[in-house]
Design a protein around this motif. Structure first.
Motif, PDB file in Angstrom:
ATOM      1  N   ARG B 294       0.788  -1.159  -0.060  1.00 29.94           N
ATOM      2  CA  ARG B 294       0.026  -0.038   0.237  1.00 29.94           C
ATOM      3  C   ARG B 294       0.800   1.169  -0.233  1.00 29.94           C
ATOM      4  N   LYS B 295       0.355   2.280  -0.658  1.00 26.41           N
ATOM      5  CA  LYS B 295       1.017   3.333  -0.711  1.00 26.41           C
ATOM      6  C   LYS B 295       0.665   4.490   0.531  1.00 26.41           C
ATOM      7  N   THR B 296      -0.526   4.194   0.941  1.00 27.83           N
ATOM      8  CA  THR B 296      -0.961   5.058   2.251  1.00 27.83           C
ATOM      9  C   THR B 296      -1.352   3.861   3.251  1.00 27.83           C
ATOM     10  N   VAL B 297      -1.797   4.319   4.255  1.00 30.17           N
ATOM     11  CA  VAL B 297      -1.898   3.291   5.555  1.00 30.17           C
ATOM     12  C   VAL B 297      -3.119   3.803   6.387  1.00 30.17           C
ATOM     13  N   ASP B 298      -3.847   3.012   7.036  1.00 31.91           N
ATOM     14  CA  ASP B 298      -4.928   3.573   7.945  1.00 31.91           C
ATOM     15  C   ASP B 298      -4.915   2.906   9.309  1.00 31.91           C
ATOM     16  N   ALA B 299      -5.507   3.365  10.081  1.00 26.79           N
ATOM     17  CA  ALA B 299      -5.193   2.951  11.590  1.00 26.79           C
ATOM     18  C   ALA B 299      -5.201   1.401  11.684  1.00 26.79           C
ATOM     19  N   LYS B 300      -6.376   0.823  11.103  1.00 25.62           N
ATOM     20  CA  LYS B 300      -6.347  -0.516  11.245  1.00 25.62           C
ATOM     21  C   LYS B 300      -5.131  -1.226  10.942  1.00 25.62           C
ATOM     22  N   MET B 301      -4.649  -0.883   9.757  1.00 27.16           N
ATOM     23  CA  MET B 301      -3.302  -1.679   9.265  1.00 27.16           C
ATOM     24  C   MET B 301      -2.198  -1.329  10.384  1.00 27.16           C
ATOM     25  N   LEU B 302      -2.176  -0.071  10.668  1.00 28.78           N
ATOM     26  CA  LEU B 302      -0.985   0.303  11.622  1.00 28.78           C
ATOM     27  C   LEU B 302      -1.219  -0.590  13.005  1.00 28.78           C
ATOM     28  N   GLU B 303      -2.285  -0.975  13.260  1.00 28.94           N
ATOM     29  CA  GLU B 303      -2.544  -1.856  14.425  1.00 28.94           C
ATOM     30  C   GLU B 303      -2.480  -3.259  14.170  1.00 28.94           C
ATOM     31  N   THR B 304      -2.732  -3.792  13.047  1.00 29.69           N
ATOM     32  CA  THR B 304      -2.813  -5.336  12.831  1.00 29.69           C
ATOM     33  C   THR B 304      -1.273  -5.588  12.403  1.00 29.69           C
ATOM     34  N   PHE B 305      -0.676  -4.438  11.602  1.00 31.55           N
ATOM     35  CA  PHE B 305       0.666  -4.983  10.990  1.00 31.55           C
ATOM     36  C   PHE B 305       1.669  -3.979  11.700  1.00 31.55           C
ATOM     37  N   PRO B 306       2.101  -3.658  12.915  1.00 29.27           N
ATOM     38  CA  PRO B 306       2.920  -2.574  13.313  1.00 29.27           C
ATOM     39  C   PRO B 306       4.262  -2.973  12.810  1.00 29.27           C
ATOM     40  N   ALA B 307       4.653  -1.627  12.171  1.00 26.00           N
ATOM     41  CA  ALA B 307       6.080  -1.779  11.628  1.00 26.00           C
ATOM     42  C   ALA B 307       7.089  -1.400  12.703  1.00 26.00           C
ATOM     43  N   ALA B 308       8.457  -1.844  12.554  1.00 28.00           N
ATOM     44  CA  ALA B 308       9.655  -1.313  13.335  1.00 28.00           C
ATOM     45  C   ALA B 308      10.856  -1.520  12.689  1.00 28.00           C
ATOM     46  N   ILE B 309      11.740  -0.898  13.037  1.00 29.91           N
ATOM     47  CA  ILE B 309      13.196  -0.873  12.281  1.00 29.91           C
ATOM     48  C   ILE B 309      14.465  -1.538  13.308  1.00 29.91           C
ATOM     49  N   ARG B 310      14.957  -2.564  12.531  1.00 30.09           N
ATOM     50  CA  ARG B 310      16.097  -2.779  13.579  1.00 30.09           C
ATOM     51  C   ARG B 310      17.402  -2.377  12.958  1.00 30.09           C
ATOM     52  N   ALA B 311      17.821  -1.744  13.752  1.00 27.18           N
ATOM     53  CA  ALA B 311      19.170  -0.792  13.323  1.00 27.18           C
ATOM     54  C   ALA B 311      20.411  -1.539  13.267  1.00 27.18           C
ATOM     55  N   TYR B 312      20.973  -1.331  11.962  1.00 33.51           N
ATOM     56  CA  TYR B 312      22.297  -2.061  11.710  1.00 33.51           C
ATOM     57  C   TYR B 312      23.352  -1.064  11.870  1.00 33.51           C
ATOM     58  N   ASP B 313      23.291   0.241  11.666  1.00 37.45           N
ATOM     59  CA  ASP B 313      24.634   1.143  11.304  1.00 37.45           C
ATOM     60  C   ASP B 313      23.780   2.609  11.752  1.00 37.45           C
ATOM     61  N   LEU B 314      24.840   3.487  11.960  1.00 37.93           N
ATOM     62  CA  LEU B 314      24.543   5.082  12.076  1.00 37.93           C
ATOM     63  C   LEU B 314      25.413   5.611  11.262  1.00 37.93           C
ATOM     64  N   LEU B 315      24.732   6.487  10.137  1.00 40.26           N
ATOM     65  CA  LEU B 315      25.572   6.977   9.137  1.00 40.26           C
ATOM     66  C   LEU B 315      25.831   8.528   9.642  1.00 40.26           C
ATOM     67  N   HIS B 316      24.988   9.047  10.115  1.00 37.60           N
ATOM     68  CA  HIS B 316      24.913  10.423  10.411  1.00 37.60           C
ATOM     69  C   HIS B 316      24.515  10.777  11.994  1.00 37.60           C
ATOM     70  N   GLU B 317      25.048  11.532  12.487  1.00 41.12           N
ATOM     71  CA  GLU B 317      24.634  11.966  13.983  1.00 41.12           C
ATOM     72  C   GLU B 317      24.433  13.316  14.045  1.00 41.12           C
ATOM     73  N   GLY B 318      23.343  14.018  14.321  1.00 40.94           N
ATOM     74  CA  GLY B 318      23.302  15.471  14.187  1.00 40.94           C
ATOM     75  C   GLY B 318      23.879  15.851  12.735  1.00 40.94           C
ATOM     76  N   ASP B 319      24.896  16.654  12.722  1.00 37.61           N
ATOM     77  CA  ASP B 319      25.492  17.085  11.349  1.00 37.61           C
ATOM     78  C   ASP B 319      26.507  16.585  11.043  1.00 37.61           C
TER      79      ASP B 319
END
Ligand SMILES: [Zn+2]
Ligand SMILES: [Zn+2]
Lengths: 336, 540
Positions: B294-319
């Motif tokens: 889907r290009k956009t998302v509704d409240a139901k989707m957000l609840e049923t399929f909650p997304a998250a990010i598992r971080a590998y790396d940090l490319l920038h911190e601040g500037d």
């Protein structure tokens, strides 16, 4: 009423003429043969007697040695010969040096066995001559609508653009030894390439024969003498099999080019590892085949080898009776 | 159009990377704006046209020629765009050849109905199959000429004598037909600005590990290991008050994932894996698929399929740009940075300590309970590696989990297409089960048409011809009895239940991994073996 099949009919040895007792381009040794041209699937050694153009006889002698047949008869283009009351006239087919159509006449019936042919200009042989006939016998090597050969001058221009773009590499053009190699060399000369062209040893004798027959090939040198670096920017002509051979490793980072009608299909080029396919063919493409049949408008079209079903369908859709002869022994993919 | 067609044609048959660079570089030098810019956009995959669909091309050609002749042609060539480009029965009277620029402008703006008429006109006007082929490739958006976006950008960099990384860095601030880029590369103007906040940074990718070669030459103490998570690789940027989420190719997918967009409180750029995480546990890839579609998302989707990010790396911190730092240092900075971000939508991909390659192999073969069971394999990263755009050789490796394998029996073979049209190259294979009468019988479980060499193909083709039982059009059934027949070792990536298959199971990405000429079909696997495997996968 004579039927065409009384004059020519398919037999296991090849197309046979019962009243004249001869075969045209037989695949096996026979007593009497008419040979349309020098390619090895049409011209075989070991016949009793052979009727062919002087050029074709020359080519057969070069390939098989002087004793390739017990007896030979040279029939220059347009001069009728006779075989037990059957008249055979050889007329140009535009395929390779010496290539001919066999026009067979008997009791008012005319059958043209066209052999292999093309309709485009070829600087190494006279053009195809259409002959009105009751039955036209055609090959169909490229008898599918996908085969549309481009202008050969544009293909040569692409080769020369690549040579200019990769001056540190050599370009090896795979080309069949009889006809294609000499045509490529002539086209290069016409495009203004006057540098020495390097030649694989397997092409030397036929090149010399073409030159004796008045086809000027310009400066040639064997592709063996120089050091690797001397071949940078060079154009080398070799039999197609040499492209993937260890032979080609003597050249600096060679660009493999292959001059053939099959190169129209990308998968074919990829399969052979060809980097620069040159769509140059000595056979009629789909447009030439259909235009030829349309021009001659024979009573019947017989098809010898290649993609018979498509050409037969086209003919039927255009109101011409067509029939596939299913002859064996011709190489669909051989010396195109 | 001629020069572009010749370029595509040469690229598609050129293997050498250097030769490809020469071809593209010379083209960019010799071709004026805006044509060269559009060509570069096509080569870097930046062009897609909604209005043009390949199906209509087929209709257009069938309206002009005999259907049987077209069918034979298509069957022989095996590729629709190529077949049409070759057989196209041009109508006379077309005026001039269209320029590349003209074609692209029209494709970008015309409606579907207009596009179809335009394309027919262009096909009539283009004089050679090569140019018609290039047009159809361009129109359908899949050039497939063996050119990566990275290589095309490198060619542009070479043309101007600048570093490839400079062009990469700029890339997402540029838009086709890139007149500002070429003006800079030709020394006619200043370097275009790339300083828009929260822009995409080109991603660093891993090479596939070659167990046979790499372990012998790599020192385990130089590397860290972590799981390779089965989601999609993303980059989350928060800069100058802007928040953006990008795929690894730089597509902006922020709008579809508002839930993870807010995960960064501080400003910085994080590289990680986008996943669906429910109640602290990782969900299978299929759940993420629901969101990606889907290009956009509704409240139901957000609840049923909650997304998250598992971080590998940090490319920038601040500037501060951290990319030149060694991985070990960036990792320390990442841990400290994440500790300051609140919320459950962002966590860290934990490192997996190991001493020897054998220990790591054991871990990979048998991951512990929990999320790790869903991992695709492990990632190895050199502790001293800076973050480099592209797929540099050496610093990072991915070591995927071994595929599943099963021994199955060849049951049917079908003729291939294109260069394989003279071979029986598509195979249906089966495993043993009991039929209704209680007899041992084969049931089909999958189809595969790759995984073997040309030489092996000839061998299988001969087997098919010599052992044909029945023919149905292009398909042959072959002898498949306990003591007579051919066994394939089939490798596949996954297994799922399927109502469409009589056997009840379907394989993901099956391919022939070995041809077991030596094995009697009677000793091939039973359906039960697959069912056990399925139960095992479902338990994960
Ligand atoms: Zn021939
Ligand atoms: Zn022939």
């Amino acid at each position: 009423m004579i039927r065409p099949q009384d004059l020519l009919c398919p037999r296991p040895e090849g197309l046979y003429c019962p009243p004249g007792d001869f075969y045209v381009d037989p695949a096996r040794p026979v007593d009497r043969a008419v040979v349309t041209h020098g390619h090895s699937d049409h011209a075989r050694a070991g016949h009793g007697a052979v009727l062919a153009t002087p050029e074709t006889l020359d080519i057969m002698a070069e390939r098989y040695g002087q004793g390739f047949a017990a007896q030979v008869q040279a029939a220059p283009y347009g001069e009728p010969a006779e075989r037990d009351g059957v008249e055979v006239t050889l007329v140009p087919a535009g395929h390779v040096l010496g290539s001919a159509q066999a026009v067979v006449r008997w009791k008012g019936l005319t059958i043209v066995v066209s052999g292999d042919y093309k309709r485009r200009r070829d600087p190494t042989c006279p053009p195809f001559e259409p002959v009105p006939c009751d039955v036209f016998i055609s090959e169909a090597t490229f008898g599918l609508p996908v085969f549309r050969h481009p202008d050969d001058r544009e293909e040569i221009a692409r080769l020369l653009r690549s040579v200019a773009q990769f001056p540190e590499r050599s370009h090896i053009v795979g080309a069949y030894a009889l006809g294609k190699a000499q045509r490529i060399i002539r086209l290069l000369r016409e495009a203004g390439w006057d540098r020495t062209i390097h030649i694989h040893g397997a092409l030397e004798r036929l090149n010399a024969l073409y030159e004796r027959r008045g086809v000027d090939l310009g400066p040639l040198a064997p592709a063996t003498t120089a050091k690797k670096a001397d071949f940078a920017g060079a154009v080398v002509i070799a039999p197609p099999s040499a492209l993937q051979d260890r032979w080609s490793r003597r050249f600096p980072d060679p660009v493999g080019a292959f001059a053939s009608g099959w190169m129209q299909i990308r998968a074919r080029a990829r399969q052979r590892g060809v980097e620069l396919p040159l769509v140059i063919s000595d056979h009629a493409d789909w447009d030439e085949l259909t235009a030829t049949v349309d021009e001659i408008r024979p009573g019947e079209l017989w098809i010898t080898h290649g993609r018979e079903e498509a050409l037969a369908r086209w003919a039927q859709l255009h109101g011409i009776t067509a029939r596939a002869l299913a002859l064996v022994g011709y190489d669909d993919e051989g010396e195109d | 159009m001629r020069a572009f067609a010749e370029l595509l044609d040469r690229l598609s048959l050129t293997a050498s990377r250097n030769a490809k660079l020469t071809l593209v570089r010379d083209y960019l030098r010799a071709t004026p704006d805006p044509d060269r810019g559009w060509a570069l956009a096509a080569l870097t995959g930046e062009l897609t046209f909604d209005a043009a669909k390949p199906a209509f091309i087929r209709k257009a050609v069938e309206a002009r020629m005999d259907g049987q002749l077209f069918a034979w042609s298509y069957d022989y060539v095996g590729d629709l765009a190529e077949t049409v480009s070759l057989v196209w029965p041009a109508r006379p009277g077309a005026n001039r050849e269209p320029a590349l620029n003209e074609v692209i402008e029209a494709l970008r703006t015309a409606s579907r109905a207009e596009v179809q008429r335009l394309i027919e006109g262009w096909l009539d006007a283009l004089p050679t199959p090569r140019e018609r082929w290039a047009l159809l490739k361009l129109m359908t958006g899949a050039l497939r000429v063996g050119m990566t976006a990275r290589l095309a950008k490198r060619a542009a960099a070479e043309m101007g004598g600048v570093e490839a990384a400079e062009v990469e860095e700029l890339w997402h601030a540029l838009h086709p037909p890139y007149e500002d880029l070429f003006a800079w590369l030709e020394g006619r103007s200043e370097r275009p600005s790339a300083d828009n906040p929260a822009r995409f940074r080109p991603v660093m990718l891993a090479q596939a590990l070659d167990e046979a070669v790499d372990f012998a030459r790599l020192d385990p103490s130089d590397y860290t290991a972590e799981w390779k998570w089965d989601g999609i690789r993303v980059q989350l940027a928060h800069e100058g008050g802007q928040r953006r989420l990008y795929t690894r190719t730089g597509d902006d997918i922020s709008r579809a994932f508002p839930d993870v967009l807010e995960a960064l409180a501080d400003e910085g750029v994080v590289d990680g894996e986008l996943l669906v995480v429910r109640d602290g546990a990782l969900a299978p890839f299929a759940d993420l698929q629901q969101r990606l579609n889907r290009k956009t998302v509704d409240a139901k989707m957000l609840e049923t399929f909650p997304a998250a990010i598992r971080a590998y790396d940090l490319l920038h911190e601040g500037d501060e740009d951290l990319r030149p730092l060694p991985f070990a240092e960036r990792r320390r900075r990442l841990e400290a940075f994440l500790a300051r971000q609140p919320g459950a939508r962002l966590d860290i991909s934990p490192l997996q300590p190991f001493g020897t390659w054998a220990e790591l192999a054991a871990l990979r073969a048998d991951p512990p309970e929990g999320d790790a069971r869903l991992a695709e394999g492990v990632m190895l990263k050199r502790r001293d590696s800076p973050y480099e755009a592209g797929r540099p050789k050496g610093p990072w490796f991915k070591w995927k989990r071994d595929p599943f394998t099963v021994d199955a029996v060849l049951m049917y073979a079908q003729r291939g297409h294109g260069k394989r049209s003279s071979f029986y190259s598509d195979y249906t294979f089966g495993v043993w089960t009991r039929d209704d009468a209680g007899q041992r019988a084969l049931t089909p479980v999958g189809k595969a048409y790759f995984g073997f060499t040309d030489e092996e193909l000839k061998g299988i083709d001969k087997f098919v011809r010599d052992n044909t039982v029945e023919r149905f059009g292009p398909v042959r059934s072959v002898r498949a009895e306990p003591h007579r027949g051919l066994v394939f070792e089939v490798a596949f990536e996954g297994l799922q239940r399927s109502a469409r298959h009589k056997s009840g199971v379907a394989m993901r990405f099956p391919r022939i991994s070995r041809i077991r000429w030596d094995k009697p079909p009677g000793e091939a696997d039973d359906l039960e073996a697959l069912e056990r495997l399925l139960a095992q996968i479902e338990r994960r």
